[in-house]
Design an enzyme around this catalytic site. Structure first.
Site, short mmCIF file in Angstrom:
data_model
loop_
_atom_site.label_atom_id
_atom_site.label_comp_id
_atom_site.label_asym_id
_atom_site.label_seq_id
_atom_site.Cartn_x
_atom_site.Cartn_y
_atom_site.Cartn_z
N CYS A 1 37.79 40.02 41.19
CA CYS A 1 38.52 39.72 39.97
C CYS A 1 37.59 39.93 38.79
O CYS A 1 36.65 39.15 38.57
CB CYS A 1 39.04 38.29 39.98
SG CYS A 1 39.97 37.86 38.48
N ASP B 1 45.78 42.64 36.16
CA ASP B 1 45.84 41.18 36.19
C ASP B 1 46.53 40.68 34.93
O ASP B 1 47.30 41.41 34.31
CB ASP B 1 44.43 40.61 36.36
CG ASP B 1 44.42 39.22 36.96
OD1 ASP B 1 45.49 38.70 37.32
OD2 ASP B 1 43.32 38.65 37.09
N HIS B 2 46.24 39.49 34.52
CA HIS B 2 46.97 38.87 33.42
C HIS B 2 47.14 39.81 32.23
O HIS B 2 46.21 40.52 31.85
CB HIS B 2 46.22 37.62 32.93
CG HIS B 2 45.95 36.64 34.01
ND1 HIS B 2 44.95 35.70 33.92
CD2 HIS B 2 46.53 36.45 35.22
CE1 HIS B 2 44.93 34.97 35.01
NE2 HIS B 2 45.88 35.40 35.83
N TYR C 1 51.95 36.82 32.79
CA TYR C 1 52.68 37.58 33.79
C TYR C 1 53.98 38.16 33.26
O TYR C 1 54.99 38.20 33.97
CB TYR C 1 52.93 36.73 35.04
CG TYR C 1 51.67 36.54 35.85
CD1 TYR C 1 51.21 37.55 36.68
CD2 TYR C 1 50.91 35.38 35.74
CE1 TYR C 1 50.04 37.41 37.41
CE2 TYR C 1 49.74 35.22 36.46
CZ TYR C 1 49.31 36.24 37.29
OH TYR C 1 48.14 36.10 38.01
#
Length: 353
Positions: A238, A313-314, A327
């Site tokens: 991540c 990701d976000h 999201y």
């Protein structure tokens, strides 16, 4: 590289038919969300997810996540039954074609932010973490609000304080021991089932409120991989969780662990780290929007043989979209398109040997 997208099930405002329209989209990342941590998922629920996803022309190959029950992390006598339930979940999702399970070993809280809608100069809103705000508010000791963003709201104040106190009394070495105990029992099942287990780094990657956190940096990732030194025991790289600390060289780590074949899943997001290192803001995926070299990370993955799953990701909330913070559809779709471009560039400009 298999492009993927997180989806929170039938109640998600982001619909599968929209996700499918993102170029190159391969896999939907989801889970069974209506079963408490530690319990076994029904085959019917798993099958329903698979049917919905495949009905929209995509694959159900990544689960994020099967939560690890707190009793496992705390090393309680009840952990063996919860671990057996976890192993049964591995077997059941493998039956449905799942190849990768993302999970974490963070005490109590999956992630922590201090703001969910911090406004950036362009008017978009994003998730942010400011250490000064955390230092001023300790929900474990005050009579005020129980939660910060990312905290499990299913706990009552008394339950949260009780479980937090247990962790505060635990050393990092004990948490390592409990993680090793879990892996010794889970990884052999994953091997038999052909599933890769991909631990997610702590988010953020430092201790909060005296709770131990151990999946934080290169040294600790090295230690983790040696606990079960087999290909099925790997990581979710991540970039945001690691990149929020200026001590982590994410480009180096991407290349190193990809070359080892131990990165099974990648969460790609950019963060702007504050100049004093006391916080970060999540930013648009473009390298120039934050502190991370997004092309450098993708290039390191590509050059070192990464062939696993990757998802934007976000994302920020842009263009008036509302919904689950981080999201929404629009900015994550932009991020996916950007990742496609970075990957194509990396593939067409191979490293010279």
């Amino acid at each position: 590289m298999k492009l993927s997208f997180r989806w929170y099930g039938a109640e998600d405002k982001v619909r599968l038919e929209y996700i499918r329209q993102i170029p190159g989209m391969h896999t939907i990342v989801t889970a069974v969300y209506d079963v408490p941590a530690g319990q076994v998922w029904s085959r019917e629920s798993i099958g329903a997810l698979k049917q919905q996803i495949e009905g929209h022309g995509m694959h159900f190959e990544v689960v994020e996540s099967i939560p690890v029950h707190e009793d496992i992390k705390l090393g309680k006598a009840s952990r063996d039954q919860y671990i057996e339930n976890y192993c049964e979940n591995i077997r059941r999702v493998a039956e449905a074609g799942v190849k990768c399970i993302c999970y974490n070993f963070m005490p109590v809280f999956d992630w922590t932010r201090t703001e969910l809608a911090h406004e950036l100069p362009d008017g978009s809103t994003t998730l942010a973490y400011y250490q000064d705000q955390v230092d001023r508010v300790n929900p474990l000791e005050s009579n005020g609000d129980l939660t910060l963003p990312g905290w499990d709201a299913s706990y009552t104040r008394e339950e949260l304080c009780s479980v937090a106190a247990e962790y505060q009394a635990m050393t990092e070495d004990r948490l390592w021991e409990n993680l090793a105990y879990f892996l010794e029992r889970v990884i052999p099942v994953a091997q038999v089932c052909g599933v890769n287990m991909a631990i997610h780094e702590d988010d953020p990657c430092w201790s909060i409120f005296g709770l131990p956190r151990i999946i934080t940096d290169e040294k600790n990732l090295d230690r983790f991989l040696k606990l079960a030194d087999v290909p099925n025991n790997g990581i979710t790289l991540c970039t945001g969780s690691l990149g929020c600390s200026c001590h982590n060289d994410v480009v180096k780590m991407a290349g190193k662990y990809a070359a080892m074949g131990r990165i099974h899943f990648v969460h790609m997001r950019n963060v702007g780290v504050l100049p004093d290192g006391r916080g970060f803001e999540e930013r648009a995926h473009l390298s120039s929007c934050g502190s991370l070299d997004m092309y450098g990370i993708m290039k390191a993955l590509c050059d070192n043989g990464f062939d696993g799953y990757i998802r934007p990701d976000h994302g920020r909330m842009i263009w008036g979209e509302t919904g689950r913070p981080g999201y929404g559809l629009y900015d994550r779709a932009l991020g996916a398109a950007y990742l496609n471009g970075l990957w194509e560039a990396a593939v067409k400009n191979p490293r010279l040997v």
